[in-house]
Write an enzyme that holds these catalytic residues in place. Structure first.
Site, mmCIF file in Angstrom:
data_model
loop_
_atom_site.group_PDB
_atom_site.id
_atom_site.type_symbol
_atom_site.label_atom_id
_atom_site.label_comp_id
_atom_site.label_asym_id
_atom_site.label_seq_id
_atom_site.Cartn_x
_atom_site.Cartn_y
_atom_site.Cartn_z
ATOM 1 N N ASP B 51 1.774 5.069 0.150
ATOM 2 C CA ASP B 51 2.497 5.458 -1.061
ATOM 3 C C ASP B 51 2.517 6.959 -1.284
ATOM 4 O O ASP B 51 1.708 7.692 -0.714
ATOM 5 C CB ASP B 51 1.815 4.835 -2.283
ATOM 6 C CG ASP B 51 2.270 3.419 -2.508
ATOM 7 O OD1 ASP B 51 3.249 3.003 -1.874
ATOM 8 O OD2 ASP B 51 1.626 2.730 -3.329
ATOM 9 N N TYR B 109 -9.470 1.689 4.780
ATOM 10 C CA TYR B 109 -9.071 2.580 3.696
ATOM 11 C C TYR B 109 -10.312 3.029 2.921
ATOM 12 O O TYR B 109 -11.300 2.288 2.847
ATOM 13 C CB TYR B 109 -8.162 1.851 2.695
ATOM 14 C CG TYR B 109 -6.720 1.739 3.101
ATOM 15 C CD1 TYR B 109 -5.823 2.758 2.810
ATOM 16 C CD2 TYR B 109 -6.241 0.601 3.741
ATOM 17 C CE1 TYR B 109 -4.480 2.654 3.155
ATOM 18 C CE2 TYR B 109 -4.898 0.489 4.100
ATOM 19 C CZ TYR B 109 -4.017 1.515 3.796
ATOM 20 O OH TYR B 109 -2.707 1.415 4.132
#
Lengths: 252, 252
Positions: B51, B109
């Protein structure tokens, strides 16, 4: 009322601390915010200049004001008016004879290198890349010669007019963690631009271009031409400023 | 020839990975550099979208080219053409059936919080500030319920049309170091925007708003409304992408 500020800034988009006719500076940014907050034309005095691109974990400054804002509230009030790359960590009342520059007893700077074959976008704003291996033990051995009271003329910027070039360095430590190599130096004061040629000199030691003992000769020789090169500003950070009898709140 | 790239980027000034009509994206920036380098119109396929504002320590992508540039030389050649906030860590030849997205077996992540009373300019680009105390042990206890194979519909973005919401999380670790709290999650795949509500849910656990056991109920309930809020993108970083039988050079 005299107020002390503890200030953190990312030096990347600043032309240093000190106000100048052209270019965005930390001092001017703070004075503009104080003007908005108090309506007064306030002069902010820092513990010392930092060059264009140099960061500060906690720079210290003071100013005088007639404002009735409680001193410890200035931090929060100013932060709402300041851009995100400079923020006030704390504010507190100072004694009238406190001066951020002249009362400062010690300062700590950190210079950071990173080892990588390529520029790393997540590191490169705060550290200087070095390619190839460096011997951190040798760097530390060289750093030992920087500790103590010496005439540091060898690290004096050529455009400086300062007369007294004797300073005391309490420690100069070289550490490696993962791909980061840091040089932390604490002294009773620093010549203008002193830490960046120290970093350059110790880098040359780490690369084997200088023997660790050469650092002693460089200091004794008092010639800027003998020392290593001045490393880029982005790797340098003013970490802390110390004053006698003034205790700052712990911040992080 | 199919070439793999390992790419690091600072997401701050990118509108994410994926090409879009308006806005600067990592994919477009890479394709523009490849066009300059090879003259070809090359499509770069990433392991997945990140994103707007999300960082990557090492995103993986591939492309096909007729260029005679040796595959391992693309990294250096591209870096000279790329801006400083996106750089290629390594390039190497891939087998023709390698696909950065479909061949990916695991991803890691990291979401980073920092504890501070004020925004810290030297930290705030890469981490989300939290005020007040959080109980990291409770966060870790809550994180345990995320590990394993579950239907993670509770963390699915409301605008996502994905059908299969079952994923396997190999681990979810919460660590505190100084003022930084990190949540590291490794899984066989992630729903769009899955890590940011995980971070929000575990933050609520740390703050005492959710009991650690509630994380189990949230997952079983399969409703996005039960989970914590989606944390801001700037705290998220794609750390690593794993492929079977493909070994990447060690990079920081």
């Amino acid at each position: 009322m005299r107020v002390i500020l503890g200030i953190q800034y990312n030096g990347k988009d600043f032309c240093g601390w000190q106000i100048q006719p052209n270019g965005r500076t930390v001092q001017q940014t703070l004075e503009d915010a104080l003007k908005k907050l108090t309506g007064e034309n306030i002069s902010v005095q820092g513990s010392g200049r930092t060059d264009s691109g140099v960061h500060a974990l906690c720079q210290v400054a003071h100013f005088d004001t007639k404002s009735t804002i409680p001193p410890q509230k200035f931090a929060c009030a100013l932060n709402g008016l300041l851009p995100s790359d400079v923020q006030v960590l704390f504010s507190m009342q100072a004694k009238d004879d406190f001066h951020s520059r002249f009362s400062a007893k010690k300062k700590t700077y950190v210079y950071t290198f990173y080892q990588s074959e390529v520029n790393l976008p997540l590191t490169d704003d705060y550290a200087q890349r070095i390619v190839g291996k460096v011997d951190v033990d040798k760097m530390q051995a060289g750093a030992k010669y920087i500790e103590g009271t010496h005439d540091f003329k060898c690290f004096l910027a050529s455009n400086s007019s300062v007369k007294d070039t004797v300073r005391t360095v309490y420690y100069c430590k070289v550490k490696k963690k993962n791909n980061l190599i840091t040089i932390e130096v604490r002294g009773n004061g620093f010549l203008y631009n002193m830490v960046r040629p120290i970093a350059g000199t110790l880098l040359y030691v780490g690369e084997g271009r200088f023997a660790p003992e050469k650092v002693k000769d460089i200091i004794e020789g008092k010639s800027r031409l003998d020392a290593g090169k001045t490393m880029p500003a982005k790797g340098l950070m003013l970490k802390k400023v110390y004053y006698k009898g003034v205790k700052f709140p712990k911040i992080y």
